[in-house]
Enzyme design. Structure first.
Site, mmCIF file in Angstrom:
data_model
loop_
_atom_site.group_PDB
_atom_site.id
_atom_site.type_symbol
_atom_site.label_atom_id
_atom_site.label_comp_id
_atom_site.label_asym_id
_atom_site.label_seq_id
_atom_site.Cartn_x
_atom_site.Cartn_y
_atom_site.Cartn_z
ATOM 1 N N HIS A 67 88.891 64.513 6.572
ATOM 2 C CA HIS A 67 89.830 63.397 6.497
ATOM 3 C C HIS A 67 90.481 63.361 5.102
ATOM 4 O O HIS A 67 91.701 63.294 4.979
ATOM 5 C CB HIS A 67 89.072 62.096 6.783
ATOM 6 C CG HIS A 67 89.878 60.850 6.596
ATOM 7 N ND1 HIS A 67 90.299 60.078 7.642
ATOM 8 C CD2 HIS A 67 90.340 60.251 5.477
ATOM 9 C CE1 HIS A 67 90.998 59.054 7.173
ATOM 10 N NE2 HIS A 67 91.026 59.131 5.856
ATOM 11 N N GLU A 68 89.640 63.451 4.057
ATOM 12 C CA GLU A 68 90.167 63.411 2.684
ATOM 13 C C GLU A 68 91.029 64.634 2.398
ATOM 14 O O GLU A 68 92.045 64.550 1.721
ATOM 15 C CB GLU A 68 89.032 63.308 1.662
ATOM 16 C CG GLU A 68 88.189 62.043 1.776
ATOM 17 C CD GLU A 68 89.020 60.767 1.823
ATOM 18 O OE1 GLU A 68 90.070 60.715 1.152
ATOM 19 O OE2 GLU A 68 88.636 59.837 2.553
ATOM 20 N N HIS A 71 94.597 64.165 3.354
ATOM 21 C CA HIS A 71 95.407 63.499 2.319
ATOM 22 C C HIS A 71 95.778 64.493 1.214
ATOM 23 O O HIS A 71 96.918 64.545 0.761
ATOM 24 C CB HIS A 71 94.613 62.358 1.669
ATOM 25 C CG HIS A 71 94.304 61.218 2.580
ATOM 26 N ND1 HIS A 71 95.268 60.550 3.278
ATOM 27 C CD2 HIS A 71 93.130 60.607 2.889
ATOM 28 C CE1 HIS A 71 94.697 59.573 3.977
ATOM 29 N NE2 HIS A 71 93.401 59.591 3.758
#
Ligand SMILES: [Zn+2]
Length: 370
Positions: A67-68, A71
């Site tokens: 998920h990170e 980004h």
């Protein structure tokens, strides 16, 4: 949040782990191995259960990291540097070094994380259709977790991803980055209060542990949103003021060959200097402050020169006397620097520090200048 150790570097970005993450890792693995898995896979021996619990915990950890990385991938593609990814008790944070320059970039960076979570949820859902129970059961759990992770992060409370998406939309509509941060941060405080309230209500009415957990996350978000709000108002106040208003023009220069022990004796303790420009025959080459000196162990001070310990000028953001204070402060906070040199045509003409900026804000407040 200080990271305790760096796990790996991905695309040149360090992935740091805070001690609190290990507690979550252990708790999750323990609860999978003793509660959920033996119930769902009764024929599997203890050794098999332990292996499945370990693999599931690692995949959960990988899901938060992915998920990170979503980004980070989009931030890097928009030429925004990322200082690191931190994994800690409430999940992960990608530390983006500066604010995106457009609402579009902010939107894409924020949306990439939940998008990855939803893709992973789909992937694990597909795996859950396999006829092997020891794969299907953990896969369906991971699918649910990734779905929750994506949905939770879409809540419109800044600094959650949903809050950033909301901020990007307000930014697009109003055209003002500061105003949109303010609106998103106030909404974030509302969402955080709602989470704390709901969590406490749950804690007393149904599940104590789940309720308290939600309340804690709410409290963490409340702090973050309040911090962003204070920072946005500060930035707004400083936006029209140039660096020249607060910079100190007297710049102590020290030679690059000086050892740290002489530097501390003569300049730091002797003259009370806390930040100095390091110069050699070519002119100014770097900046040395208490932070860099203390990073070198005291035992090595006599063998280390200021040139070895300093931060080279070319690694620092370029600040001129005309740079707006808001921009200088944003560089200092994002890079965790106490102060920056002010440079005109290769010469250091002054120093600007966080302390001086905050003093100016206080002075202006006391004079009611806004
Ligand atoms: Zn996210």
């Amino acid at each position: 949040m200080k990271m305790n150790f760096v796990l790996a570097k991905i695309w040149g970005v360090p992935v740091g782990i805070h001690f609190s993450w290990l507690i979550i890792f252990a708790l999750l693995m323990f609860s999978l191995a003793t509660g959920m898995l033996p119930g769902a896979l009764p024929t599997l021996p203890l050794f098999g259960i332990t292996l499945v619990a370990l693999a599931t915990t690692l995949l959960f950890f990988g899901s938060v990291l992915a998920h990170e990385l979503g980004h980070v991938f989009v931030a890097l593609r928009n030429r925004i540097p990322v200082r690191g990814i931190s994994l800690f008790i409430f999940g992960g944070v990608a530390q983006i070094e500066k604010e995106p320059e457009s609402a579009g970039a902010e939107f894409r960076i924020a949306a990439a994380g939940p998008l990855v979570s939803f893709l992973l949820a789909g992937l694990f859902f597909a795996l859950a259709q396999l006829p092997f129970e020891f794969i299907a059961f953990p896969a369906s759990w991971l699918a649910r977790i990734n779905l929750i992770l994506g949905l939770f992060n879409l809540l419109p409370g800044f600094p959650l991803d949903g809050g950033r998406i909301f901020r990007a939309l307000v930014w697009k509509l109003t055209g003002s980055a500061y105003r949109s941060t303010k609106i998103a941060a106030i909404t974030g405080q509302g969402v955080a209060f709602a989470m704390i309230g709901l969590g406490l209500f749950n804690a007393f009415s149904s599940s104590l542990a789940n309720g308290l957990w939600l309340a804690f996350i709410g409290w963490f978000l409340l702090n973050a949103a309040s911090g962003s709000l204070a920072y946005a108002s500060l930035q707004q106040r400083l936006s029209g003021i140039p660096v020249s208003q607060v910079m100190r023009r007297e710049v102590p220069q020290v030679p690059s060959f000086l050892t740290l022990s002489s530097l501390v004796q003569q300049y730091v303790l002797g003259l009370g200097k806390r930040a100095m420009v390091v110069g050699d025959a070519t002119g100014p080459v770097g900046l040395i402050t208490l932070a860099q000196i203390s990073q070198v162990g005291r035992a090595r001070w006599s063998m280390t020169t200021t040139a070895q310990a300093m931060t080279p000028l070319q690694e620092l953001p370029a600040i001129s006397p005309e740079t707006p204070l808001s921009e200088a402060l944003s560089h200092m906070t994002h890079r965790q620097l106490e102060l920056l040199p002010v440079v005109v045509e290769g010469q250091v003409v002054g120093l600007v520090s966080q302390e001086d900026v905050l003093r100016l804000v206080e002075t202006r407040q006391r004079l009611k200048l806004g």
